[in-house]
Design an enzyme around this catalytic site. Structure first.
Site, PDB file in Angstrom:
ATOM      1  N   HIS A  22       0.859  -1.177   0.000  1.00  0.00           N
ATOM      2  CA  HIS A  22       0.000   0.000   0.000  1.00  0.00           C
ATOM      3  C   HIS A  22       0.899   1.231   0.000  1.00  0.00           C
ATOM      4  O   HIS A  22       2.005   1.206   0.539  1.00  0.00           O
ATOM      5  CB  HIS A  22      -0.873  -0.045   1.256  1.00  0.00           C
ATOM      6  CG  HIS A  22      -1.935   1.000   1.329  1.00  0.00           C
ATOM      7  ND1 HIS A  22      -1.662   2.313   1.639  1.00  0.00           N
ATOM      8  CD2 HIS A  22      -3.286   0.929   1.159  1.00  0.00           C
ATOM      9  CE1 HIS A  22      -2.795   3.008   1.660  1.00  0.00           C
ATOM     10  NE2 HIS A  22      -3.797   2.191   1.369  1.00  0.00           N
ATOM     11  N   GLN A  30      -4.441  -4.765   7.106  1.00  0.00           N
ATOM     12  CA  GLN A  30      -5.428  -5.722   6.601  1.00  0.00           C
ATOM     13  C   GLN A  30      -5.407  -7.048   7.350  1.00  0.00           C
ATOM     14  O   GLN A  30      -6.318  -7.859   7.176  1.00  0.00           O
ATOM     15  CB  GLN A  30      -5.182  -5.990   5.106  1.00  0.00           C
ATOM     16  CG  GLN A  30      -5.369  -4.792   4.211  1.00  0.00           C
ATOM     17  CD  GLN A  30      -6.794  -4.269   4.184  1.00  0.00           C
ATOM     18  OE1 GLN A  30      -7.747  -4.987   4.469  1.00  0.00           O
ATOM     19  NE2 GLN A  30      -6.954  -2.992   3.844  1.00  0.00           N
ATOM     20  N   CYS A  32      -4.642   2.452  -3.779  1.00  0.00           N
ATOM     21  CA  CYS A  32      -3.388   2.931  -3.166  1.00  0.00           C
ATOM     22  C   CYS A  32      -2.272   1.901  -3.322  1.00  0.00           C
ATOM     23  O   CYS A  32      -1.480   1.684  -2.396  1.00  0.00           O
ATOM     24  CB  CYS A  32      -3.601   3.259  -1.691  1.00  0.00           C
ATOM     25  SG  CYS A  32      -4.727   4.630  -1.409  1.00  0.00           S
TER      26      CYS A  32
END
Length: 411
Positions: free
Chosen positions: A123, A203, A366
């Site tokens: 990311h 995540q 992203c």
């Protein structure tokens, strides 16, 4: 568990989330999850009954606020099995946590010619800070790549390490591919090479059990809003011995011990990294979210998210015009399914799905270097939480079948 029981369980869970309705399917959980009523009430109670500036006052209300704030820190410590609350730094989000490391650690430990190793799947929050750190220090930013399924081989990782590697930065679960990296194995390899290991847990922490002492990572960053807490509260875990020798990131109130006209000394951990008035209400909300997740239990969270991921991918793979990025195995996706629809731009896919009351994310997520590496500029992503149901998946699949006809494409 029978399908009917699964649906009944889901319906019961959904009642705890005020924003969720039977008429809309929220499948953008990798961006942020919805908040259960108990979290909303905990934050509301704090501001109604305990609000004061923590850590500063000797009066009852400030003492109560301090206790609520520090109880939240202990809840986080226990949730990720850190060794001490001194290793838990409250920030705004995972992005701020990673930037804290990029300033407070790299400036004292990275120099010209040193290497910072990242993966192609990071990311931007776990990439851009290291790009900028490399520019500030004269270090070299290197990438280790994955295969088309998202797997980074041990051979590729070991080959990317050199005697100059000082820092390794890696996501535990990709926000695009859903793949889980073997962080414990890679952290051990980095340590054998003398490097510090930074893990992006944004995540992973909401979806799998994360034990920082078992993983033996040096830093772990994650956000509260992806794990049922309010926006604006995040966490940086760091090993105590590393945090102790780091300089502060921000300067001002509360992070100081003593100030003269010409100099200052810093407060003890963790406060030296928490300058200014803290987000006590957000911390209280994070504590409530952790309590809620513990009440639901990892067995239920895992079972529901795995079942829904399998069901969703199985139905999507029946559609020849749908192309899922990453592995063909549902087990590798951890509730994250990123895809392309033949002949339709991802933004149009998301807009059409929205017209059928299905909420998904479209764009580069992203992670532009990863998408370019995979040959895509933009994609659509559906992401699952344990509060989703088969009805959510059915509505998504039914709407997905209508996307191409809505664009005038006939098979």
């Amino acid at each position: 568990m029978m399908n009917t029981q699964f649906q009944q369980e889901g319906a019961k869970i959904r009642k705890e989330f005020p924003v969720l309705t039977d008429e809309e399917s929220y499948l953008d959980n990798s961006a942020t999850v919805q908040k259960p009523q108990c979290v909303i009430e905990a934050v509301d109670h704090y501001y109604q009954a305990e609000n004061a500036n923590p850590l500063r006052g000797l009066y009852r209300l400030s003492v109560d606020a301090t206790e609520a704030y520090e109880n939240a820190r202990e809840a986080v410590r226990a949730f990720i099995n850190a060794g001490s609350t001194e290793e838990i730094i409250f920030t705004r989000n995972a992005t701020e946590s990673l930037n804290l490391i990029a300033w407070a650690w790299t400036l004292d430990h990275i120099g010209p010619g040193d290497e910072i190793l990242v993966t192609i799947m990071e990311h931007h929050s776990n990439l851009v800070p290291w790009q900028q750190a490399a520019k500030r220090t004269g270090a070299v930013l290197k990438y280790v790549e994955c295969d088309r399924s998202g797997v980074i081989s041990e051979e590729a990782f070991e080959a990317a390490l050199t005697p100059k590697t000082k820092l390794v930065c890696m996501t535990q679960i990709s926000n695009v591919l859903g793949i889980e990296n073997p962080v414990k194995k890679f952290a051990a390899a980095a340590h054998r090479n003398g490097a510090v290991f930074v893990c992006d847990g944004a995540q992973s922490v909401p979806h799998i059990r994360v034990d920082v002492r078992d993983l033996d990572v040096d830093f772990l960053a994650f956000s509260g809003h992806k794990m049922y807490a309010p926006m604006g509260i995040g966490v940086l875990y760091g090993k105590k011995e590393i945090l102790e020798e780091m300089s502060p990131f921000l300067f001002g109130g509360e992070m100081i011990e003593y100030v003269t006209r010409d100099s200052a000394t810093w407060n003890e951990l963790p406060h030296k990294f928490e300058a200014g008035t803290v987000n006590a209400g957000g911390a209280v909300g994070l504590h409530a979210a952790i309590d809620y997740m513990n009440r639901i239990g990892w067995d239920t969270i895992t079972r529901r998210e795995e079942h829904l991921t399998q069901y969703c991918m199985t139905e999507m793979q029946k559609l020849p015009y749908i192309h899922i990025l990453g592995s063909d195995r549902w087990q590798d996706h951890h509730g994250i399914i990123t895809f392309l629809v033949d002949g339709v731009h991802p933004h149009d896919v998301a807009t059409i799905l929205d017209s059928f009351h299905v909420d998904v994310r479209a764009g580069h997520h992203c992670a532009q270097p990863l998408l370019k590496y995979l040959g895509a500029l933009s994609t659509t992503r559906a992401s699952i939480s344990f509060y989703n149901t088969e009805n959510d998946i059915d509505r998504f699949i039914d709407a997905l079948k209508k996307v191409r006809p809505e664009m005038g494409i006939t098979d």
